[in-house]
Design a protein around this motif. Structure first.
Motif, PDB file in Angstrom:
ATOM      1  N   ILE A 159      11.201   5.555   7.381  1.00  0.00           N
ATOM      2  CA  ILE A 159      12.224   4.930   8.260  1.00  0.00           C
ATOM      3  C   ILE A 159      13.649   4.944   7.691  1.00  0.00           C
ATOM      4  O   ILE A 159      14.788   5.162   8.332  1.00  0.00           O
ATOM      5  N   LEU A 160      13.768   4.732   6.348  1.00  0.00           N
ATOM      6  CA  LEU A 160      15.058   4.691   5.620  1.00  0.00           C
ATOM      7  C   LEU A 160      15.500   6.249   6.022  1.00  0.00           C
ATOM      8  O   LEU A 160      16.923   6.336   6.383  1.00  0.00           O
ATOM      9  N   PHE A 161      14.958   7.270   5.627  1.00  0.00           N
ATOM     10  CA  PHE A 161      15.567   8.350   5.884  1.00  0.00           C
ATOM     11  C   PHE A 161      15.962   8.885   7.182  1.00  0.00           C
ATOM     12  O   PHE A 161      16.996   9.282   7.469  1.00  0.00           O
ATOM     13  N   SER A 162      15.062   8.276   8.295  1.00  0.00           N
ATOM     14  CA  SER A 162      15.507   8.340   9.840  1.00  0.00           C
ATOM     15  C   SER A 162      16.817   7.710   9.920  1.00  0.00           C
ATOM     16  O   SER A 162      17.611   8.373  10.874  1.00  0.00           O
ATOM     17  N   ILE A 163      16.910   6.532   9.389  1.00  0.00           N
ATOM     18  CA  ILE A 163      18.261   5.700   9.799  1.00  0.00           C
ATOM     19  C   ILE A 163      19.440   6.573   9.200  1.00  0.00           C
ATOM     20  O   ILE A 163      20.490   6.671   9.836  1.00  0.00           O
ATOM     21  N   VAL A 164      19.283   7.224   7.908  1.00  0.00           N
ATOM     22  CA  VAL A 164      20.389   7.865   7.223  1.00  0.00           C
ATOM     23  C   VAL A 164      20.592   9.189   8.365  1.00  0.00           C
ATOM     24  O   VAL A 164      21.785   9.256   8.423  1.00  0.00           O
ATOM     25  N   ALA A 165      19.439   9.805   8.520  1.00  0.00           N
ATOM     26  CA  ALA A 165      19.716  11.111   9.667  1.00  0.00           C
ATOM     27  C   ALA A 165      20.521  10.580  10.722  1.00  0.00           C
ATOM     28  O   ALA A 165      21.381  11.447  11.288  1.00  0.00           O
ATOM     29  N   PHE A 166      20.181   9.509  11.324  1.00  0.00           N
ATOM     30  CA  PHE A 166      20.742   8.850  12.537  1.00  0.00           C
ATOM     31  C   PHE A 166      21.963   8.867  12.344  1.00  0.00           C
ATOM     32  O   PHE A 166      22.911   9.013  13.043  1.00  0.00           O
ATOM     33  N   LYS A 174       0.944  -1.165   0.126  1.00  0.00           N
ATOM     34  CA  LYS A 174       0.247  -0.048  -0.091  1.00  0.00           C
ATOM     35  C   LYS A 174       0.779   1.119   0.071  1.00  0.00           C
ATOM     36  O   LYS A 174       1.885   1.216   0.409  1.00  0.00           O
ATOM     37  N   SER A 175       0.235   2.169  -0.535  1.00  0.00           N
ATOM     38  CA  SER A 175       1.040   3.618  -0.633  1.00  0.00           C
ATOM     39  C   SER A 175       1.425   4.121   0.801  1.00  0.00           C
ATOM     40  O   SER A 175       2.613   4.609   0.890  1.00  0.00           O
ATOM     41  N   SER A 176       0.700   3.747   1.863  1.00  0.00           N
ATOM     42  CA  SER A 176       1.045   4.042   3.218  1.00  0.00           C
ATOM     43  C   SER A 176       2.306   3.574   3.863  1.00  0.00           C
ATOM     44  O   SER A 176       3.002   3.917   4.286  1.00  0.00           O
ATOM     45  N   GLU A 177       2.207   2.255   3.373  1.00  0.00           N
ATOM     46  CA  GLU A 177       3.428   1.329   3.913  1.00  0.00           C
ATOM     47  C   GLU A 177       4.703   1.713   3.152  1.00  0.00           C
ATOM     48  O   GLU A 177       5.756   1.617   3.773  1.00  0.00           O
ATOM     49  N   ILE A 178       4.732   2.103   1.882  1.00  0.00           N
ATOM     50  CA  ILE A 178       5.773   2.609   1.271  1.00  0.00           C
ATOM     51  C   ILE A 178       6.080   3.875   2.016  1.00  0.00           C
ATOM     52  O   ILE A 178       7.529   4.209   1.868  1.00  0.00           O
ATOM     53  N   LYS A 179       5.361   4.781   2.228  1.00  0.00           N
ATOM     54  CA  LYS A 179       5.645   6.151   2.715  1.00  0.00           C
ATOM     55  C   LYS A 179       6.325   5.722   4.192  1.00  0.00           C
ATOM     56  O   LYS A 179       7.296   6.401   4.446  1.00  0.00           O
ATOM     57  N   ALA A 180       5.800   4.920   4.942  1.00  0.00           N
ATOM     58  CA  ALA A 180       6.360   4.533   6.050  1.00  0.00           C
ATOM     59  C   ALA A 180       7.759   4.017   6.118  1.00  0.00           C
ATOM     60  O   ALA A 180       8.661   4.407   6.721  1.00  0.00           O
ATOM     61  N   GLY A 181       8.153   3.179   5.035  1.00  0.00           N
ATOM     62  CA  GLY A 181       9.351   2.671   4.814  1.00  0.00           C
ATOM     63  C   GLY A 181      10.404   3.824   4.379  1.00  0.00           C
ATOM     64  O   GLY A 181      11.523   3.679   4.950  1.00  0.00           O
ATOM     65  N   ILE A 182      10.110   4.658   3.334  1.00  0.00           N
ATOM     66  CA  ILE A 182      10.761   5.845   3.107  1.00  0.00           C
ATOM     67  C   ILE A 182      11.141   6.605   4.218  1.00  0.00           C
ATOM     68  O   ILE A 182      12.320   7.023   4.317  1.00  0.00           O
TER      69      ILE A 182
END
Length: 299
Positions: A14-21, A4-12
């Motif tokens: 989380i990935l962005f958060s990991i990179v920022a961390f 679903k589009s919501s799951e894709i947005k959530a994954g993006i």
């Protein structure tokens, strides 16, 4: 399986958060770890307060840290530190490393002086010259000993400066003040007397000058008389000198006769002494010719 589009947005997200961390961790840990480093060594007799990770500064600027502390393999009576500093840090041969703190209660770190620009640079891995600085604990011990000695000294001073001694000291100061005041009055009186004496001397000198001006002729005649007297005295001295020379000549020529005369006089004196002693011991010889016989004691 479709997402679903919501799951894709959530994954993006989380990935962005990991990179920022990860980026945040790199910033927190510091980019210095990425920069090239060089290793140097330094030795100290005492390293209290220094540990792995302690800061290394060059001319006050932070350039690295301590990565190892160990005992050297030779007979050096101390500890060797391994310093990791930024590459191209200009550590010269006349640079010195020493322990210090930021403020009185700050943490210890190693400070490296800049040295002179004419001195050659040390190669990587070289031993930096060290300057041993007394640690705060050692300074505290010395300060404690000094404080104890100062306390004992103050106690002795209190014993010396007891009430009786303070009273005696006060009396002595009072007596010295009185003596000073008396001496001051006497000095003032003496100065006044000297002033009067000086005025009288000036008057006397003026009077003598006036007399000299009035009696120039008399003084001239007196000076002529004095000159003639000096000439006569000179002649008398010359005559006396000639007489003394003649006497010296006669004495030198008749020295043998004088020696015989002195010898005869010594003999005469010795005979008189013997005669006097004999008269003292045997006074009857002045009236008798023979020595009286000894009287026999009656049985």
């Amino acid at each position: 399986m479709e997402y679903k589009s919501s799951e894709i947005k959530a994954g993006i997200f989380i990935l962005f958060s990991i990179v920022a961390f990860v980026v945040f961790l790199v910033i927190i840990l510091g980019l210095n770890n990425i920069q090239e480093k060089e290793i140097y060594r330094v030795r100290f007799n005492y390293v209290g307060g220094i540990e792995k990770g302690s800061t290394v500064r060059y001319a006050g600027m932070e350039v690295g840290q301590i990565v190892d502390i160990y005992l050297p393999k030779d007979d050096y009576p101390g500890v060797e530190l391994k310093l990791e500093v930024l590459k191209d840090t200009p550590i010269h041969e006349d640079s010195h490393a020493f322990m210090t703190t930021i403020g009185l209660m700050g943490s210890f770190y190693i400070e490296i002086t800049a040295g002179s620009p004419d001195s050659p640079l040390l190669p990587e891995g070289a031993l930096v010259k060290s300057q041993n600085v007394t640690g705060f604990a050692q300074m505290s011990n010395s300060a404690t000993k000094v404080t104890e000695e100062l306390y004992v000294l103050l106690q002795h001073m209190n014993e010396v400066m007891n009430m009786e001694n303070r009273e005696n000291l006060g009396k002595m100061l009072t007596a010295m003040t009185e003596i000073s005041e008396t001496a001051n009055h006497e000095m003032q009186d003496m100065l006044a007397s000297m002033r009067i004496l000086s005025e009288n001397m000036n008057k006397t000198v003026n009077t003598v000058n006036s007399l000299l001006a009035q009696n120039d002729s008399t003084i001239a005649n007196s000076l002529q008389g004095v000159q003639s007297l000096v000439e006569n005295s000179t002649n008398t001295v010359n005559q006396l000198s000639s007489v003394l020379q003649e006497m010296e000549y006669n004495i030198s020529n008749n020295q043998d006769n004088y020696s015989e005369l002195m010898s005869s006089m010594n003999i005469l004196v010795r005979n008189l002494e013997e005669f006097s002693q004999k008269i003292k011991d045997q006074p009857w010889q002045m009236v008798r010719k023979e020595i009286p016989r000894e009287r026999q004691l009656a049985e």
